[in-house]
Design a protein around this motif. Sequence first.
Motif, short mmCIF file in Angstrom:
data_model
loop_
_atom_site.label_atom_id
_atom_site.label_comp_id
_atom_site.label_asym_id
_atom_site.label_seq_id
_atom_site.Cartn_x
_atom_site.Cartn_y
_atom_site.Cartn_z
N ARG A 1 4.65 36.64 70.31
CA ARG A 1 5.79 35.77 70.61
C ARG A 1 6.06 34.80 69.46
NH1 ARG A 1 8.30 35.21 75.21
NH2 ARG A 1 6.60 36.30 76.29
N GLU A 2 5.01 34.14 68.96
CA GLU A 2 5.21 33.17 67.89
C GLU A 2 5.64 33.86 66.60
OE1 GLU A 2 1.76 30.78 67.39
OE2 GLU A 2 1.89 29.85 69.37
N GLU B 1 9.29 34.84 66.87
CA GLU B 1 10.13 33.64 66.78
C GLU B 1 10.27 33.17 65.33
OE1 GLU B 1 8.39 30.79 69.37
OE2 GLU B 1 9.20 31.69 71.21
N GLN C 1 12.26 36.49 63.46
CA GLN C 1 13.43 37.19 64.00
C GLN C 1 14.73 36.82 63.29
OE1 GLN C 1 13.71 37.06 68.25
NE2 GLN C 1 15.71 38.06 68.33
N HIS D 1 7.05 42.16 73.04
CA HIS D 1 5.94 41.24 72.80
C HIS D 1 4.62 41.94 73.06
CE1 HIS D 1 8.39 37.74 72.08
NE2 HIS D 1 9.08 37.97 73.18
#
Length: 361
Positions: free
Chosen positions: A39-40, A43, A46, A65
């Motif tokens: 997820r990190e 982020e 992206q 994810h």
Amino acid sequence: MTKRYTVSFPNYTIGEEAYDKIREICPRYGKTVVVIGGREGVEAAQEKMVKAVEGVGLEFTGFIHASGQTTRKAIARIANDSAVAEADMIFAVGGGKVIDTAKAVAHTVNKPYFTFPTVAGSCAASASIATVYEPDGRFREYLYSIVPPVHVFICTRILVHAPVEVLRRGIGDTMAKFYEAQIASRGKTLCHRDGMGIALSKMCAEPLYAYGAQALEDNRQHRASLAFEETVLAVIITSGLVSNLAAPEYNGHIAHALFVELGNLSAREQCRQHGGLVAYGILLLLLCDGQVEEFERFFRFCRRIGLPTCRKDIGAGEDDIHRVFQATEKKQDVRIMPYKITQSVLLDAARKLETYHKNHQ
């Protein structure tokens, strides 16, 4: 003599705007992309990815994810996702475990993959091997392949904002490639592939002695300096090339065997940090091998950058160490090492390390 073997090399781009090369390199492999990442990591990357593919005909089928452990179950789940089925290629984004998950998926579905490391904690982004764990974090197995990523995109603008502790662990893990390779290959007649890997392994140590401490400081200050870049390249690229070239037994024996066994202990999370545990294993390995000057050099370096130099630093008790050494002796490949390292030899080395640590407080 082997009838035939194949060696494939990953290409790479490094720099603050490394993602700009996506538009030049990736379209030749298809029109659709699935992104698999933490997820990190997703982020962080992206926006740069989406911008990089504008106007070149690449479309994203999904962002999956893959946080958590690289497990057989996670690999199977993602491999069966419709976004993967619809994609021509896979973008693996994040840290080592996430990239290993995406890598294993790519190998499973037989699709080209590209890696986008967001931390420099291991060589996962360039190595073809993937490490698989149990759901509780215990080591399970290695998944071997001869297929590395097509291209590694190393964005230093992103990496320099990653936690310093991750880079520190990456340095320890990378330096093990040199020491293990040099000792395990001693006296061997090497084929071309192994010989190239062993020769290259020196680049897993010397640049880190030269740049590692400064790179950690630059990481703290978020500076994408020359020292930071050279260190990142050693951790991500050089170490991965050694893994891809040299046979596994040459670049993963005593220090890494100790890591596996120490990582299986029920100690606190500190005792599961790969590079830190491997660094402790390197110190023991050098003592077992009688390399006093090199041991002292590596000890000073560990002290300088904050890697463990005693049993307390790795969160293991004396009973833990006895069990670890017993298991390590059983797993040792005596056909590769120039001599057998027994648990009594390891215990003697551990005692010497504790004494040396105490005398150099």
